[in-house]
Write a protein that holds these residues in place. Sequence first.
Motif, PDB file in Angstrom:
ATOM      1  N   THR A  86      31.171  50.252 -22.135  1.00  0.00           N
ATOM      2  CA  THR A  86      30.230  50.566 -23.209  1.00  0.00           C
ATOM      3  C   THR A  86      29.493  49.332 -23.710  1.00  0.00           C
ATOM      4  O   THR A  86      28.369  49.433 -24.209  1.00  0.00           O
ATOM      5  CB  THR A  86      30.950  51.221 -24.387  1.00  0.00           C
ATOM      6  N   GLU A  87      30.113  48.153 -23.575  1.00  0.00           N
ATOM      7  CA  GLU A  87      29.504  46.921 -24.095  1.00  0.00           C
ATOM      8  C   GLU A  87      30.165  45.714 -23.444  1.00  0.00           C
ATOM      9  O   GLU A  87      31.345  45.761 -23.072  1.00  0.00           O
ATOM     10  CB  GLU A  87      29.683  46.856 -25.616  1.00  0.00           C
ATOM     11  N   VAL A  88      29.403  44.647 -23.309  1.00  0.00           N
ATOM     12  CA  VAL A  88      29.949  43.373 -22.839  1.00  0.00           C
ATOM     13  C   VAL A  88      29.639  42.329 -23.896  1.00  0.00           C
ATOM     14  O   VAL A  88      28.482  42.166 -24.297  1.00  0.00           O
ATOM     15  CB  VAL A  88      29.347  42.954 -21.483  1.00  0.00           C
ATOM     16  N   GLN A  89      30.680  41.628 -24.363  1.00  0.00           N
ATOM     17  CA  GLN A  89      30.524  40.616 -25.405  1.00  0.00           C
ATOM     18  C   GLN A  89      30.665  39.226 -24.794  1.00  0.00           C
ATOM     19  O   GLN A  89      31.704  38.895 -24.225  1.00  0.00           O
ATOM     20  CB  GLN A  89      31.567  40.819 -26.506  1.00  0.00           C
ATOM     21  N   PHE A  90      29.613  38.433 -24.928  1.00  0.00           N
ATOM     22  CA  PHE A  90      29.576  37.090 -24.348  1.00  0.00           C
ATOM     23  C   PHE A  90      29.686  36.027 -25.446  1.00  0.00           C
ATOM     24  O   PHE A  90      28.790  35.932 -26.298  1.00  0.00           O
ATOM     25  CB  PHE A  90      28.257  36.855 -23.607  1.00  0.00           C
ATOM     26  N   PRO A  91      30.747  35.223 -25.442  1.00  0.00           N
ATOM     27  CA  PRO A  91      30.711  34.021 -26.288  1.00  0.00           C
ATOM     28  C   PRO A  91      29.525  33.153 -25.859  1.00  0.00           C
ATOM     29  O   PRO A  91      29.246  33.025 -24.666  1.00  0.00           O
ATOM     30  CB  PRO A  91      32.046  33.334 -25.981  1.00  0.00           C
ATOM     31  N   ILE A  92      28.836  32.573 -26.815  1.00  0.00           N
ATOM     32  CA  ILE A  92      27.646  31.779 -26.486  1.00  0.00           C
ATOM     33  C   ILE A  92      28.039  30.315 -26.332  1.00  0.00           C
ATOM     34  O   ILE A  92      28.549  29.693 -27.275  1.00  0.00           O
ATOM     35  CB  ILE A  92      26.569  31.944 -27.565  1.00  0.00           C
ATOM     36  N   PRO A  93      27.837  29.726 -25.171  1.00  0.00           N
ATOM     37  CA  PRO A  93      28.255  28.339 -24.930  1.00  0.00           C
ATOM     38  C   PRO A  93      27.265  27.327 -25.501  1.00  0.00           C
ATOM     39  O   PRO A  93      26.144  27.663 -25.886  1.00  0.00           O
ATOM     40  CB  PRO A  93      28.277  28.262 -23.404  1.00  0.00           C
TER      41      PRO A  93
END
Length: 263
Positions: free
Chosen positions: A159-166
Motif C-alpha cells: 500500500t505504501e513505501v516509506q523512504f528515509p531521506i539520506p
Amino acid sequence: MYNFEFSKPSTIADAVAALGQDEAQALGGGQTLLPTMKQRLAAPSTLVSLNGISEMQGVCTNDAGALCIGGATTHAAVAREAASSFPGLAALAGRIGDPAVRNRGTIGGSIANNDPSACYPAAALGAGAVIKTNTREIAADDFFQGMFETALEEGEIITEVQFPIPEASNYQKFVQPASRFALVGVFVCKFADGVRVAVTGASQEGVFRWSEAEAALGADFSKAAVDALDVPSGAMIADLHGTAEYRAHLVKVMTGRAVAAAA
C-alpha cells in the motif's frame, strides 16, 4: 491470452476482498504481468487492478520526515514529486524503461515483482525503506528474499513505501539497451549513522547489499575507498549480456560513480 475477469476496486479493503477469490491476481501497471499472460505463462482467473485506489497514490512526507509513496504511484509521478526531497530516488524513477513504462508502471508493482534487474528494489534496500502492506510493515532488509521472491503472503498488497531521506544519494545504472533494465545498477545512500549500498542486476540471488563497500565508505565516503575493494564473481549472473566477472567489475565501477556523483 486466456479469458479472465477484471475488477477495479476503489478501496484497499475492496481490493483485498477481491484478491480472496480463487486464482485472483493483483494488477499494478501490468508491465510484467500482462506480457507474461500474453505468452500464456500465467492465467489468473481475475485481475484486480490497484490503479483506482486513491489512498495508494501520491507522494508525501510523514511526521518522521520519511518520504511516503503510495504503492499505486507511477514511476513518472515519483520522478516529478520526489525531485525536491529525494533527488536520488527521483532520478532513478526517471530512468526506468521508457515514457510509456514510466507512465504505467508502479512502485508497488515493481517491488512486489522483485525482478533481479529492476531499479526500485535497489532504491528500497539502499535507503533502508519500510514496505507497508494491508496487514503489516516490513523492513526492506527482510522483504527481498531472492530472485523474484519477497516476504509478501498470498493476497497481501503493497500500500505504501516509506523512504528515509539520506544526506546524499545517487543511482548509477549500466543499461541493457534492449530491455532498459539494469545490467548492473547501484544505489548509494549516505546517512548520518552510515552508508548503505544496494546492487541490482548482478547477483543470482537478486538485489543485495554490498557490506564491504558500506564499511569502507562509512570511514571514507570517496571513490578511492571503493577503488581499493574487490567484488567476488562467484554468485554473479552470467548470460549472453555479460559474464559473471564482467558484472562483478561493473558493480565496482557503478558504485564508484554513484559515490562520486553523490559526494
